[in-house]
Design a protein around this motif. Structure first.
Motif, short mmCIF file in Angstrom:
data_model
loop_
_atom_site.label_atom_id
_atom_site.label_comp_id
_atom_site.label_asym_id
_atom_site.label_seq_id
_atom_site.Cartn_x
_atom_site.Cartn_y
_atom_site.Cartn_z
N VAL A 1 0.85 -1.19 0.00
CA VAL A 1 0.00 0.00 0.00
C VAL A 1 0.89 1.24 0.00
CG1 VAL A 1 -1.62 1.33 1.41
CG2 VAL A 1 -1.99 -1.11 1.05
N ASP A 2 0.52 2.20 -0.81
CA ASP A 2 1.30 3.42 -0.99
C ASP A 2 1.16 4.34 0.22
OD1 ASP A 2 1.29 6.44 -2.08
OD2 ASP A 2 2.61 5.19 -3.30
N ILE A 3 2.30 4.74 0.75
CA ILE A 3 2.34 5.73 1.82
C ILE A 3 3.30 6.82 1.37
CG2 ILE A 3 2.98 6.22 4.22
CD1 ILE A 3 2.05 3.44 4.91
N ASN A 4 2.74 7.96 1.08
CA ASN A 4 3.55 9.11 0.66
C ASN A 4 4.41 8.80 -0.56
OD1 ASN A 4 3.74 11.79 1.28
ND2 ASN A 4 5.51 11.55 2.62
N GLY A 5 3.82 8.06 -1.50
CA GLY A 5 4.50 7.79 -2.76
C GLY A 5 5.38 6.55 -2.78
N ARG A 6 5.39 5.78 -1.69
CA ARG A 6 6.22 4.58 -1.62
C ARG A 6 5.44 3.44 -0.98
NH1 ARG A 6 11.08 6.50 1.94
NH2 ARG A 6 11.67 4.33 1.78
N ILE B 1 12.53 -1.95 4.26
CA ILE B 1 13.78 -2.41 3.66
C ILE B 1 14.83 -1.31 3.70
CG2 ILE B 1 14.84 -3.25 1.53
CD1 ILE B 1 12.13 -4.71 1.00
N GLU B 2 14.42 -0.08 3.45
CA GLU B 2 15.36 1.04 3.55
C GLU B 2 15.89 1.18 4.98
OE1 GLU B 2 15.60 5.72 2.40
OE2 GLU B 2 13.77 5.03 3.40
N LEU B 3 15.00 1.14 5.96
CA LEU B 3 15.40 1.31 7.36
C LEU B 3 16.40 0.24 7.77
CD1 LEU B 3 14.69 3.02 9.96
CD2 LEU B 3 13.15 1.14 10.53
N LEU B 4 16.10 -1.01 7.43
CA LEU B 4 16.98 -2.12 7.81
C LEU B 4 18.31 -2.07 7.08
CD1 LEU B 4 14.30 -4.94 7.89
CD2 LEU B 4 15.45 -3.92 9.87
#
Length: 149
Positions: free
Chosen positions: A26-31, A38-41
């Protein structure tokens, strides 16, 4: 440390959005929501990630195939949903006796992964796990929609 992203749910509370899209995409703010995890990890150095799949697995695999982060992402399909503990136990070989960060990938959280890891590694001798909690200034009960009206 390795990570298990639980992303197999049906997303019934988000219908009709999840009629054509798995909840983790699901899209949240374009992502897609999964993109944030995955970015955070990967930005914290956790690159061995396992994602469990059930609902619309091909859509999730397609996203992972295009993933731009320096992570080694594996997927595991669950014919029947196993639940949090069942998924963890069934995939224990993936962790190779390393610690695992277990994440419900349908929750969006921003936190310092390295600080969380530091807490885990500095825990007491007889403590098996570290759990993240949060404080809400004005907690509200979850609203469950009854589709029967």
């Amino acid at each position: 440390m390795r990570a298990l992203l639980l992303a197999a749910g049906l997303g019934t509370r988000l219908r009709p959005v999840t009629d054509s899209l798995p909840k983790c995409l699901v899209d949240i703010n374009g992502r897609p929501l999964l993109d944030y995890w995955i970015e955070l990890l990967s930005s914290a150095g956790i690159v061995d990630i396992l994602v469990n799949l059930h609902y619309m697995p091909e859509a999730v695999r397609s996203y992972i195939d295009r993933c731009r982060y320096p992570a080694k992402i594996a997927t595991v399909y669950e014919e029947r949903l196993l639940g949090t503990g069942g998924t963890l136990l069934k995939n224990s070989a993936f962790f190779r006796k390393e610690p695992v960060m277990l994440i419900h990938a349908d929750n969006l959280s921003f936190f310092d992964v390295r600080a969380f890891e530091d807490k885990f590694y500095s825990r007491g001798k007889n403590i098996d796990m570290t759990m993240m909690t949060f404080h809400a200034d004005a907690p509200e009960p979850a609203v469950l929609w009854n589709s029967m009206g």
